[in-house]
Structure formats: C-alpha cells, structure tokens
Design an enzyme around this catalytic site. Sequence first.
Site, PDB file in Angstrom:
ATOM      1  N   HIS A 136      50.998  21.895  50.285  1.00 12.37           N
ATOM      2  CA  HIS A 136      49.957  21.774  49.246  1.00 12.37           C
ATOM      3  C   HIS A 136      48.879  22.861  49.370  1.00 12.37           C
ATOM      4  O   HIS A 136      47.995  22.945  48.514  1.00 12.37           O
ATOM      5  CB  HIS A 136      49.283  20.401  49.303  1.00 12.37           C
ATOM      6  CG  HIS A 136      50.221  19.269  49.036  1.00 12.37           C
ATOM      7  ND1 HIS A 136      51.000  19.220  47.901  1.00 12.37           N
ATOM      8  CD2 HIS A 136      50.548  18.159  49.758  1.00 12.37           C
ATOM      9  CE1 HIS A 136      51.749  18.127  47.940  1.00 12.37           C
ATOM     10  NE2 HIS A 136      51.504  17.470  49.049  1.00 12.37           N
ATOM     11  N   ASP A 170      60.128  17.319  50.145  1.00 17.44           N
ATOM     12  CA  ASP A 170      59.059  16.345  50.366  1.00 17.44           C
ATOM     13  C   ASP A 170      58.923  15.507  49.087  1.00 17.44           C
ATOM     14  O   ASP A 170      59.257  15.965  47.994  1.00 17.44           O
ATOM     15  CB  ASP A 170      57.746  17.097  50.652  1.00 17.44           C
ATOM     16  CG  ASP A 170      56.604  16.179  51.059  1.00 17.44           C
ATOM     17  OD1 ASP A 170      56.407  15.981  52.263  1.00 17.44           O
ATOM     18  OD2 ASP A 170      55.911  15.657  50.151  1.00 17.44           O
ATOM     19  N   HIS A 172      56.308  14.834  47.538  1.00 22.97           N
ATOM     20  CA  HIS A 172      55.307  15.437  46.652  1.00 22.97           C
ATOM     21  C   HIS A 172      55.687  16.864  46.268  1.00 22.97           C
ATOM     22  O   HIS A 172      56.266  17.587  47.076  1.00 22.97           O
ATOM     23  CB  HIS A 172      53.940  15.470  47.361  1.00 22.97           C
ATOM     24  CG  HIS A 172      53.455  14.136  47.842  1.00 22.97           C
ATOM     25  ND1 HIS A 172      53.682  13.681  49.129  1.00 22.97           N
ATOM     26  CD2 HIS A 172      52.760  13.166  47.204  1.00 22.97           C
ATOM     27  CE1 HIS A 172      53.128  12.476  49.267  1.00 22.97           C
ATOM     28  NE2 HIS A 172      52.572  12.140  48.121  1.00 22.97           N
ATOM     29  N   ASP A 260      58.774  11.427  53.352  1.00 21.60           N
ATOM     30  CA  ASP A 260      58.032  10.447  52.546  1.00 21.60           C
ATOM     31  C   ASP A 260      58.818   9.963  51.329  1.00 21.60           C
ATOM     32  O   ASP A 260      58.318   9.126  50.567  1.00 21.60           O
ATOM     33  CB  ASP A 260      56.629  10.956  52.153  1.00 21.60           C
ATOM     34  CG  ASP A 260      56.560  12.433  51.837  1.00 21.60           C
ATOM     35  OD1 ASP A 260      57.621  13.082  51.755  1.00 21.60           O
ATOM     36  OD2 ASP A 260      55.435  12.934  51.646  1.00 21.60           O
TER      37      ASP A 260
HETATM   38  N1  Q9C Z   1      46.043   7.356  50.291  1.00 17.10           N
HETATM   39  C1  Q9C Z   1      52.017  15.578  52.075  1.00 17.10           C
HETATM   40  O1  Q9C Z   1      52.930  14.767  52.024  1.00 17.10           O
HETATM   41  N2  Q9C Z   1      47.407  11.267  48.392  1.00 17.10           N
HETATM   42  N3  Q9C Z   1      50.825  15.335  51.490  1.00 17.10           N
HETATM   43  C2  Q9C Z   1      46.860  10.266  49.212  1.00 17.10           C
HETATM   44  C3  Q9C Z   1      46.993   7.771  49.302  1.00 17.10           C
HETATM   45  C4  Q9C Z   1      47.580  12.537  49.045  1.00 17.10           C
HETATM   46  C5  Q9C Z   1      50.591  14.156  50.741  1.00 17.10           C
HETATM   47  C6  Q9C Z   1      46.548   9.003  48.478  1.00 17.10           C
HETATM   48  C7  Q9C Z   1      49.020  12.778  49.428  1.00 17.10           C
HETATM   49  C8  Q9C Z   1      49.220  14.084  50.156  1.00 17.10           C
HETATM   50  C9  Q9C Z   1      52.188  16.830  52.862  1.00 17.10           C
HETATM   51 ZN    ZN Z   2      54.511  14.554  50.819  1.00 15.67          ZN
END
Ligand code: Q9C
Ligand code: ZN
Length: 321
Positions: A136, A170, A172, A260
């Site tokens: 990200h 991933d 995301h 994830d």
């Molecule tokens: N508490 C990676 O998997 N959203 N980043 C969080 C839930 C952010 C994920 C909301 C997710 C970032 C590298």
């Molecule tokens: Zn992720």
Amino acid sequence: MLVLFSNKHRLHTPKFEYYDGVPTPYPEKPERIDAILAACRKLGLEVTEITEQPDLELLKEVHTPRYLEYLKNKCAEITDEQIMPSIYIHDTYAPLTPGTYDAALASAQLAVVAGDKMLAGQERAVYALCRPPGHHAEQDEMGGYCYVNNAAVVAEKLSKKGKVAILDIDFHHGNGTQEIFYDRDDVLYVSVHADPTTMFPYQSGFVDETGRGKGKGFNRNFPLPHKTTTLESYLETLKQALMVVSVHQPDYFVLSLGFDTFKDDPIAALGIPAEGYQDIARMIAGAINVPTAIIQEGGYNVEHFESLAENFLKGYLGLSG
Ligand code: Q9C
Ligand code: ZN
C-alpha cells in the site's frame, strides 16, 4: 528455496489503529513472522537472518527523497505511537512509532537481498518475510500498515536486468505497487483482490485501471466479490491472472503474498480454506518458471498463520500432504 528474515521488525509494534474514529487493536503483529518462520523450519527450509540496513539510494528509486526524509524525521521526533494523516500519510492505518523507520528499512532490505540472490542465479525462489508489509506504500505516501514498498524495491532492482512481472494475491489491492509502476511497460503489475467498492483501499483496484502512457496494458486488476468468492472461483480468476503474467514473458517474477484471503481472517477473508493455499501455490509454481521473489504482505489470523504458510510452501515446493 531460501527464506530471509530480520529481527528488526520487532522495533515496530503499534498498539492500535483508528477505524471509523475508534482506536482498534493493531492486527499487524510481530507474531505473524514468528509463525511463518516456524512453518519454514518445520519443512526444513534454509533460513537466513539479515541484519544490515539498505542503501537509501535503492529506496529512492521507488520513493521520493522528501517522503523518506519525513518518515525518518517523524520517527526520530516522536516518543510514542502517533496516528495522524498528513500529506505523506494516506489513512489512520499507518501508525508511526519511534522504531517504525528502522523496521521498515530492515523489511525492505529483505527484498534487496532477495533480488541479489535471484541475480546471482542460485535460487529458483527466495521468500522474504517482510514486516511491515509494503504494497500500500506509494512513492510519496504510507498507508494500510505499509511504509516502504518492498515488492517495488525488488521489482525495480530486477527491472535493470530484464522484464519483471508482479502478481499480488493479498486480499487488498496493492495501490502502492500499482502507482509506482503505472507508467511503465517493463514491470507488469497484476492483482487479484477483494472488490474495492466496499473494501480497503476503496479508491483503486478496479478493472478499468490498466496503466498510462507506455504503461497502458501493463496493469491488470482482477477484483473478486467479497461475500461469494469460493476456492473454486478464486482459482479460476488466479488462472486468468497467471495467463496475463505468462503472456508478458517475464525474466523475473515477484509474488506479493498475503494470507488475508483466508476464510477466517479477522479483518478481511475471501473464502479460502487453509488447504486452499496448497492449490494456489501449486498453480502459481506450475505456471511461472523464472526466478521468483516471494514478498510477504498481509494476513492477520495469527493462530492459523503457521498452517497457512505451511500449506502454501508445500504446494509451492510440490511436497506431499
Ligand atoms: N480494522 C495489508 O493487508 N483497514 N494491509 C483496516 C480494519 C486497513 C491492510 C480496517 C487494511 C490494511 C498489507
Ligand atoms: Zn491485505
């Protein structure tokens, strides 16, 4: 397969992030790396600790000097965790702690060493246990638990020697990696992820983002429905994504690996059962046969992490069970 890790990630242990205005326990924990290491050792893989820090000039090829300065100076100036969007901070999911800069650099160094090993031609695959993750992080912006874009660092390095393809699996979308290579035709970025309409990073990861200028056609997104994706439908899409990678005929391959997509991930989840990572890894290893850097990204179910990594590695290495 060679496995690289550093202990410096332990310098980065935020206690919480802000979600919808509420402090929420930080899911990107050091135990994630301990669990993957346990899986690697159980399978008898060669594990190497890396202790040096990277040459900043390498990081300046993917991030702007002013961004790296900001990250360094902020971390030096704070005494406790700080969560504060700014011109360089995209969201409330990138807390800074005094040790974040050193941890992020150590994480990037694993990607640098992975690239060195690939170029030395000794390894078919190098698995860099990067933490914090990186996909990200944009040229000029941190966010989503990411500070330095580790996959981009190794891709940039390899791009000087040949054609590179990055596949990001991933949960995301890797907005940072996409942004860094969006104008380029020498580094292909392909991502399979949850539909960003309702999931982080929200603003990117749609099918119509295909690259710009001479990079047109060298960025491909495969968003999947969050609620209804099954292992079968996931593998169908993964096969299409791998086809795009093969057509590019890369000399080097970078896999941004997140766990994830696991069905019981606490913040994400895309219907993949633990054993599904064997199928995913087997399909990737079967389709792409060039030197490969596997860069750890997300995945937050710490209790199941060892089993997710073990399943992935067994599938990738063609081990039975
Ligand atoms: N508490 C990676 O998997 N959203 N980043 C969080 C839930 C952010 C994920 C909301 C997710 C970032 C590298
Ligand atoms: Zn992720």
